[in-house]
Structures are given as C-alpha cells and as structure tokens.
Design a protein around this motif. Structure first.
Motif, PDB file in Angstrom:
ATOM      1  N   LEU A   5      55.383  80.471  55.316  1.00 54.38           N
ATOM      2  CA  LEU A   5      55.081  80.673  56.730  1.00 54.38           C
ATOM      3  C   LEU A   5      54.973  82.159  57.094  1.00 54.38           C
ATOM      4  N   ARG A   6      53.994  82.476  57.886  1.00 54.38           N
ATOM      5  CA  ARG A   6      53.820  83.820  58.425  1.00 54.38           C
ATOM      6  C   ARG A   6      53.544  83.721  59.917  1.00 54.38           C
ATOM      7  N   PRO A  22      59.110  85.295  57.092  1.00 55.84           N
ATOM      8  CA  PRO A  22      60.046  84.363  57.749  1.00 55.84           C
ATOM      9  C   PRO A  22      61.434  84.931  58.043  1.00 55.84           C
ATOM     10  N   SER A  32      63.661  73.013  55.832  1.00 60.18           N
ATOM     11  CA  SER A  32      64.941  73.605  56.221  1.00 60.18           C
ATOM     12  C   SER A  32      65.893  72.527  56.716  1.00 60.18           C
ATOM     13  N   ASP A  69      65.998  78.277  45.147  1.00 58.29           N
ATOM     14  CA  ASP A  69      67.037  79.327  45.094  1.00 58.29           C
ATOM     15  C   ASP A  69      68.232  78.878  44.258  1.00 58.29           C
ATOM     16  N   GLU A 111      61.131  82.086  39.915  1.00 60.61           N
ATOM     17  CA  GLU A 111      60.461  82.778  41.026  1.00 60.61           C
ATOM     18  C   GLU A 111      60.806  84.255  40.994  1.00 60.61           C
ATOM     19  N   GLY A 112      59.950  85.058  41.574  1.00 57.94           N
ATOM     20  CA  GLY A 112      60.229  86.493  41.682  1.00 57.94           C
ATOM     21  C   GLY A 112      59.943  87.288  40.425  1.00 57.94           C
ATOM     22  N   GLU A 169      58.246  89.943  38.470  1.00 54.46           N
ATOM     23  CA  GLU A 169      57.527  91.144  38.890  1.00 54.46           C
ATOM     24  C   GLU A 169      57.013  91.966  37.724  1.00 54.46           C
ATOM     25  N   TYR A 173      55.207  88.249  42.141  1.00 49.20           N
ATOM     26  CA  TYR A 173      54.220  89.268  42.484  1.00 49.20           C
ATOM     27  C   TYR A 173      53.387  89.684  41.272  1.00 49.20           C
TER      28      TYR A 173
HETATM   29  P1  C2E Z   1      61.638  80.794  49.160  1.00 55.14           P
HETATM   30  O1  C2E Z   1      61.213  79.418  49.404  1.00 55.14           O
HETATM   31  O2  C2E Z   1      62.679  81.036  48.129  1.00 55.14           O
HETATM   32  O3  C2E Z   1      60.292  81.591  48.840  1.00 55.14           O
HETATM   33  C1  C2E Z   1      60.198  82.639  47.924  1.00 55.14           C
HETATM   34  C2  C2E Z   1      60.193  83.978  48.626  1.00 55.14           C
HETATM   35  O4  C2E Z   1      60.120  85.001  47.649  1.00 55.14           O
HETATM   36  C3  C2E Z   1      58.993  84.200  49.535  1.00 55.14           C
HETATM   37  O5  C2E Z   1      59.411  85.033  50.598  1.00 55.14           O
HETATM   38  C4  C2E Z   1      58.037  84.971  48.625  1.00 55.14           C
HETATM   39  O6  C2E Z   1      57.089  85.742  49.335  1.00 55.14           O
HETATM   40  C5  C2E Z   1      59.006  85.831  47.876  1.00 55.14           C
HETATM   41  N1  C2E Z   1      58.505  86.252  46.574  1.00 55.14           N
HETATM   42  C6  C2E Z   1      57.608  85.645  45.787  1.00 55.14           C
HETATM   43  N2  C2E Z   1      57.416  86.329  44.638  1.00 55.14           N
HETATM   44  C7  C2E Z   1      58.210  87.404  44.711  1.00 55.14           C
HETATM   45  C8  C2E Z   1      58.453  88.521  43.826  1.00 55.14           C
HETATM   46  O7  C2E Z   1      57.895  88.633  42.738  1.00 55.14           O
HETATM   47  N3  C2E Z   1      59.372  89.435  44.250  1.00 55.14           N
HETATM   48  C9  C2E Z   1      60.011  89.351  45.449  1.00 55.14           C
HETATM   49  N4  C2E Z   1      60.877  90.306  45.776  1.00 55.14           N
HETATM   50  N5  C2E Z   1      59.804  88.317  46.302  1.00 55.14           N
HETATM   51  C10 C2E Z   1      58.917  87.373  45.929  1.00 55.14           C
HETATM   52  P2  C2E Z   1      58.978  84.758  52.091  1.00 55.14           P
HETATM   53  O8  C2E Z   1      57.563  84.316  52.133  1.00 55.14           O
HETATM   54  O9  C2E Z   1      59.388  85.966  52.875  1.00 55.14           O
HETATM   55  O10 C2E Z   1      59.873  83.519  52.512  1.00 55.14           O
HETATM   56  C11 C2E Z   1      61.262  83.606  52.611  1.00 55.14           C
HETATM   57  C12 C2E Z   1      61.905  82.256  52.765  1.00 55.14           C
HETATM   58  O11 C2E Z   1      61.553  81.653  54.007  1.00 55.14           O
HETATM   59  C13 C2E Z   1      61.468  81.243  51.718  1.00 55.14           C
HETATM   60  O12 C2E Z   1      62.173  81.463  50.527  1.00 55.14           O
HETATM   61  C14 C2E Z   1      61.822  79.940  52.405  1.00 55.14           C
HETATM   62  O13 C2E Z   1      63.179  79.647  52.239  1.00 55.14           O
HETATM   63  C15 C2E Z   1      61.564  80.256  53.851  1.00 55.14           C
HETATM   64  N6  C2E Z   1      60.270  79.714  54.277  1.00 55.14           N
HETATM   65  C16 C2E Z   1      59.029  80.221  54.063  1.00 55.14           C
HETATM   66  N7  C2E Z   1      58.086  79.435  54.600  1.00 55.14           N
HETATM   67  C17 C2E Z   1      58.724  78.381  55.167  1.00 55.14           C
HETATM   68  C18 C2E Z   1      58.290  77.216  55.890  1.00 55.14           C
HETATM   69  O14 C2E Z   1      57.092  76.961  56.106  1.00 55.14           O
HETATM   70  N8  C2E Z   1      59.272  76.367  56.323  1.00 55.14           N
HETATM   71  C19 C2E Z   1      60.590  76.591  56.077  1.00 55.14           C
HETATM   72  N9  C2E Z   1      61.464  75.709  56.531  1.00 55.14           N
HETATM   73  N10 C2E Z   1      61.024  77.670  55.407  1.00 55.14           N
HETATM   74  C20 C2E Z   1      60.119  78.549  54.953  1.00 55.14           C
END
Ligand code: C2E
Ligand code: MG
Ligand code: MG
Ligand code: MG
Length: 292
Positions: free
Chosen positions: A62-63, A74, A120, A181, A237-238, A240, A259
C-alpha cells in the motif's frame, strides 16, 4: 533514505525522516478523505523463484499518494488506519484493486503469477472478511490458489482462536497462508504448529545481518530446515546484495524478494518491464532502482 530512494522524484517518505507529519492536525482529515479522493495505490514487488530468475508472483504494498508530501510508505499511516478502523474499507479497496490487477496480468499471459496480500489484525475482526475476499476473487474469475494471504504472528496472536478458525477457512478454500516477518514474534513455533500456513517469510532483519553474522546465517538455515520438514515453502525478504542471494540459494530457499531484484513499483510499470525481456519462457525483469 530519501536520497537513496528518491531518484526521479519518486521518494517515499518515511516517518523516521521527520516527526512533523503525524502531529499535523490535518493528517487525520487527509487520511480520512484519502480513499474517496483515490489517493491510495498498490505498488507491487516481485518474488522470484530462487536460482531461476523467474517471477513467481508479486506482493501488493500500500502507498498513499499524498498531494503535498508525495508517495508515502505504510509506516507513515498504517498505524492510524488500523487505530481508526479505516483499514477495513481500505483493505476492501485493496483486495479489489489487487484482484483486478492480477486478472489483467493473467489476461496478458501470466497465468501462474501469484499475488500476496497483507492482512492486518483489524481486518481479522471484520465479520465478512472471508466473504469479501472470496467474492472479489470470484468476480475476477481467479482461483484462490493465486492468492497468498500474508499474516504476521502478532496478527494471529491478537485472537488466536479466531485466527485459527478464519485461516483454516481460507486454507480449506484453497488460499495459501503465509507467515510474514517470521522470527520476530513471540511464539514462532507455536504459530507454526497451530496455523495452517504453507509458506513462511523470513524477516528481513535476519537477511540484513546474514553475510557477516554467523548467528543469523545459522538461524536462517534452521528456519529453512524447520519449514522443509513441515513441507512449507520459504520466502526470504529484504535481499539487497548478491552475497545474501547466493547464501539463500545455497540454503535451498524457495523464493527471493528484495531491492536486489526490484523495489516495489507501480502496477503500470510491471508488464512493461517484464515484456521487455526477449526470451520466451524465462521472465526476467531488470532490477528496478528508480522507484522506491
Ligand atoms: P511486509 O509485508 O513485511 O512488506 C515488506 C516490506 O519490506 C515492504 O515495506 C517492502 O517495501 C520492504 N522491502 C522489500 N524489499 C526490501 C529490501 O530489500 N530492503 C528493505 N530494507 N526493505 C525491503 P513497505 O512497503 O513500507 O510496507 C511495510 C509494511 O506495511 C508491510 O511489511 C506490511 O506489513 C504493511 N503493509 C503494506 N501494504 C499493506 C496493505 O495493503 N495492507 C496491510 N494490512 N498492510 C500492509
Ligand atoms: Mg508482507
Ligand atoms: Mg515481511
Ligand atoms: Mg513487515
């Protein structure tokens, strides 16, 4: 952070960059109106089959495309969406959006791609969550096997009885449950034993420290082995860098995300990049660095 991600002006704002935003009195009002103003977007990050450089599916993330602040991640607004219950209508919007997108990609020939959707804890309390999700998939003529529902241990723990029941229903209906996670919660092994999860996502904090830390490497290998013995798929995940990737392939991890392969990107970018590849069967999207 901003410098790293902000090429071409696509910086994603993160709250740690400034404390001003969430104390801004306009914040709640803005967030309240964001859905009807169509300011939310789903961005997509690919998950790759390890070794084969082939896309397995995408995670929808989500953005909030804020008119003044730009594209927000998020952690800037999800806690507020959850606290206010707004995550329920936003989640309904998101599943609709994600299914429409997957339908579109499927029509373009990507029949095997999966879509990972984050759920969530608040959505677990939504009485019709099962109906909303199954109905939306059916509306777009998508099999439940195409959808992966990502839940964290803390989400499941909020009300374990209900979570088990709901996730069992999803699992019986053919959805894949993924433990997101993994390793950061309080009861990892309990979750593995009671939830019908068929996939496990190793938290990125373990991956981040992996090349240097002997401990992290051993923990990751142990998680993979546990998942193996439970016949679960494992996602890392993650990722890099190449060292992390090589280690995870060596450890027999199933899917890779990070990434190194691609940042989350707007939907409009996805088929364009994939179709650019010339080979017929192998789908290789070049690493995307200009989007955050
Ligand atoms: P998540 O589900 O654990 O998603 C992975 C997060 O890690 C995402 O952050 C993603 O952009 C980031 N990520 C991916 N690859 C890498 C990498 O190589 N390095 C680093 N440092 N980060 C990486 P994002 O997009 O900021 O989302 C954060 C959290 O927000 C997500 O963690 C998820 O728990 C929640 N979220 C995102 N979209 C939604 C949604 O549509 N609904 C709900 N309920 N939660 C959401
Ligand atoms: Mg996730
Ligand atoms: Mg995660
Ligand atoms: Mg997370």
């Amino acid at each position: 952070h901003a410098k790293q991600e902000g090429r071409n002006g696509w910086a994603v704002w993160r709250p740690e960059m400034s404390g001003i935003f969430t104390t801004d009195p306009g914040f709640h009002k803005d967030l309240n109106l964001a859905l009807e103003r169509q300011q939310f977007e789903l961005w997509y990050q690919p998950l790759y089959l390890a070794e084969r450089h082939e896309i397995h599916g995408f995670e929808a993330l989500l953005r909030w495309n804020h008119p003044e602040k730009g594209v927000l991640a998020p952690n800037a607004f999800l806690p507020t969406l959850e606290k206010t219950g707004l995550i329920i209508p936003v989640g309904v919007w998101a599943i609709e959006q994600a299914c429409r997108q997957l339908r579109f990609w499927t029509d373009q020939g990507f029949h095997h791609w999966t879509l990972s959707y984050n759920l969530s804890a608040v959505q677990f309390e939504q009485p019709d969550i099962f109906e909303v999700i199954t109905r939306t998939l059916a509306k777009y003529d998508l099999a439940p096997s195409r959808l992966i529902l990502e839940v964290t241990e803390s989400t499941a723990l909020k009300n374990l009885e209900c979570s088990i029941e709901l996730l069992n229903a999803f699992s019986h209906a053919g959805f894949t449950i993924s433990l997101d996670d993994f390793g950061t919660g309080y009861s990892n092994l309990l979750m593995l034993s009671v939830l019908p999860a068929r996939e496990l996502k190793i938290d990125k904090s373990f991956i981040a420290s992996m090349p240097e830390s002997d401990k992290s490497r051993k923990i990751v290998l142990t998680i993979i082995n546990v998942a193996r013995s439970l016949e679960m798929k494992v996602v890392a995940e993650g990722i890099e860098n190449e060292d992390q990737k090589a280690m995870l392939i060596e450890m027999d991890c199933d899917y890779l995300q990070g990434y190194l392969f691609s940042r989350p990107i707007p939907a409009s970018q996805v088929p364009w990049r994939v179709l650019q590849d010339k080979s017929d069967r192998q789908i290789i999207a070049p690493a995307v660095t200009e989007y955050s």
